[in-house]
Design an enzyme around this catalytic site. Structure first.
Site, PDB file in Angstrom:
ATOM      1  N   ASP A   1       0.957  -1.200  -0.116  1.00 14.31           N
ATOM      2  CA  ASP A   1       0.074  -0.077   0.178  1.00 14.31           C
ATOM      3  C   ASP A   1       0.965   1.143  -0.090  1.00 14.31           C
ATOM      4  O   ASP A   1       0.739   2.054  -0.945  1.00 14.31           O
ATOM      5  CB  ASP A   1      -1.065   0.073   1.098  1.00 14.31           C
ATOM      6  CG  ASP A   1      -0.449  -0.032   2.776  1.00 14.31           C
ATOM      7  OD1 ASP A   1       0.569  -0.164   2.943  1.00 14.31           O
ATOM      8  OD2 ASP A   1      -1.512  -0.139   3.396  1.00 14.31           O
TER       9      ASP A   1
ATOM     10  N   ASP B   1      -5.789  -0.018   5.492  1.00 17.25           N
ATOM     11  CA  ASP B   1      -6.643  -0.505   6.811  1.00 17.25           C
ATOM     12  C   ASP B   1      -7.976   0.501   6.975  1.00 17.25           C
ATOM     13  O   ASP B   1      -9.101   0.348   6.934  1.00 17.25           O
ATOM     14  CB  ASP B   1      -5.841  -0.576   8.165  1.00 17.25           C
ATOM     15  CG  ASP B   1      -4.654  -1.389   8.022  1.00 17.25           C
ATOM     16  OD1 ASP B   1      -4.845  -2.214   6.865  1.00 17.25           O
ATOM     17  OD2 ASP B   1      -3.708  -1.655   8.706  1.00 17.25           O
TER      18      ASP B   1
HETATM   19  C1  GLA Z   1      -0.125  -2.466   8.471  1.00 15.98           C
HETATM   20  C2  GLA Z   1      -0.394  -1.197   8.003  1.00 15.98           C
HETATM   21  C3  GLA Z   1      -0.999  -1.291   6.516  1.00 15.98           C
HETATM   22  C4  GLA Z   1      -0.072  -2.175   5.540  1.00 15.98           C
HETATM   23  C5  GLA Z   1       0.316  -3.539   6.381  1.00 15.98           C
HETATM   24  C6  GLA Z   1       1.158  -4.333   5.594  1.00 15.98           C
HETATM   25  O1  GLA Z   1      -1.322  -3.239   8.632  1.00 15.98           O
HETATM   26  O2  GLA Z   1      -1.418  -0.638   8.585  1.00 15.98           O
HETATM   27  O3  GLA Z   1      -1.017  -0.029   5.899  1.00 15.98           O
HETATM   28  O4  GLA Z   1       1.104  -1.656   5.333  1.00 15.98           O
HETATM   29  O5  GLA Z   1       0.658  -3.324   7.652  1.00 15.98           O
HETATM   30  O6  GLA Z   1       0.681  -4.689   4.350  1.00 15.98           O
END
Ligand code: GLA
Length: 386
Positions: free
Chosen positions: A37, A173
């Site tokens: 992301d 997220d």
């Molecule tokens: C955490 C971060 C997300 C993403 C994941 C790994 O959950 O909050 O933004 O980078 O790690 O994919």
């Protein structure tokens, strides 16, 4: 009892009056597209049935008071003062961050009392922080009498997490917690923020989540470090981000980079391509190929991105050992890594035997009890006026 009812009852017990609003938001499991992301690639998460709810009612003061079922110390935010982060890094930084971003955007906040209840496991890589932030942002919309564009609400939550919780997280997220649709996974283009919803309703297939019930200390510092390493790789490749990079170019320029940086970039480049292929597999209901992509993703996270840990590798090896004959199509770690959860794609008919076998073999191997549960793709944030 539903999480909404639990939050409502907790509010009534705490403040001896009923709440006026209840907002809630789900945790999420990322099916594939890990650490892509913040490299402006693709991710493929779905919301899970576990949720965080906040019940609230206005008070007559200029203070926000929030009790949580899980923490004894309530959050107390004085709105007549600037809202600043708590340097001890307590959970108060989540509501403080969201409140501060609403105020910065010019929205008028007033005092309220609230209680938080959650079924999202904390520190398990299922995005309990985004569930909390998005639930609070949804409540603040009601309190301020505004309705933000859902994508702007997600961006606001991400900024709050950066500046108040101190985690340089990506956009996945809060977007899934805000926008999730029941029965659908989301292929999110993290560069354009374009959303492609993909039905995931085949009853013969189940998404199984396996919590290793360990969390290693490295998680937060390593997250920031990996992000830096990806930026370094993009800089050497003279690309705006690793989204624009390709394996050929990486191979050509590998000698100009530390081998560690080459591996980090290789994970991101191959993971972005696996994520797009995985979305096609879900659309075509090609579960066997999807399972293979999950397995390949874990390999890449373990060896190239180096964010797995012995317990996650144990779960994945056990699941892959059960294999297609036992109903496991694929398995990988999910979320930020260094502990937390793995996600497996399994045949629903074998669910009970797979849960039993993974539980037993993981206990034997690590001495730790895992937690396993299945989830269908759930709906995003909601607001109820009681
Ligand atoms: C955490 C971060 C997300 C993403 C994941 C790994 O959950 O909050 O933004 O980078 O790690 O994919």
């Amino acid at each position: 009892m539903s999480i909404l009812q639990r939050a409502c009852d907790a509010f009534q017990r705490m403040y001896a009056r009923p709440p006026y609003w209840i907002a809630d938001a789900p945790g999420r499991v990322n099916l594939i597209g890990e650490f892509t992301d913040y490299n402006y690639g693709f991710v493929l998460p779905m919301a899970i049935e576990q949720r965080t709810a906040i019940a609230a009612s206005p008070n007559t003061s200029n203070r926000i008071v929030i009790h949580s079922e899980a923490v004894s110390e309530p959050v107390n935010i004085d709105l007549s003062q600037p809202v600043t982060p708590d340097i001890r890094g307590s959970w108060s930084n989540y509501p403080k961050g969201i409140a501060a971003k609403f105020l910065e955007a010019g929205h008028k906040l007033r005092g309220f009392d609230a209680t938080v209840c959650s079924t999202v496991p904390v520190g398990a890589g299922l995005s309990s922080s985004a569930a909390l932030e998005v639930a609070i942002a949804t409540l603040l919309e009601a309190i301020c009498g505004v309705q933000l564009e859902p994508i702007d609400k997600a961006l606001l939550c991400q900024k709050a997490e950066h500046t108040y919780a101190g985690v340089p997280c990506g956009i996945m997220d809060p977007v899934i917690a805000t926008l999730a649709r029941e029965g659908e996974a989301l292929l999110l283009d993290c560069r354009s923020l374009e959303r492609h919803w993909i039905p995931l309703r085949d009853q013969a297939i189940t998404v199984l989540i396996i919590n290793t019930n360990v969390k290693h200390r490295l998680a937060t510092s390593a997250y920031a470090q990996r992000r830096e390493e990806c930026l370094t790789a993009a800089r050497v490749l003279r690309m705006p981000s690793l989204r624009e990079a390709c394996l050929e170019r990486l191979t050509e320029q590998a000698s100009e980079m530390d081998p560690v940086i080459v591996r980090r970039a290789r994970h991101v480049i191959t993971e972005i391509s696996r994520t797009v292929q995985a979305a096609r597999c879900i659309r075509e209901q090609d579960w066997v190929e999807l399972g293979q992509l999950l397995d390949a993703s874990h390999n890449s996270l373990r060896h190239d991105f180096e964010v797995s840990c012995p317990e996650l590798d144990a779960v994945v090896e056990i699941a892959q050992g059960i294999g297609r004959r036992g109903g496991v199509l694929g398995c990988r770690m999910t979320g930020g890594g260094f502990g937390g959860c793995a996600v497996a794609l399994i045949e629903s008919a074998h669910e009970a035997s797979i849960i039993e076998a993974i539980h037993r073999r993981y206990c034997d191997r690590t001495g730790i009890k895992p937690t396993l549960f299945a989830s269908r793709p759930a709906v995003g944030a909601q607001l109820i006026e009681v």
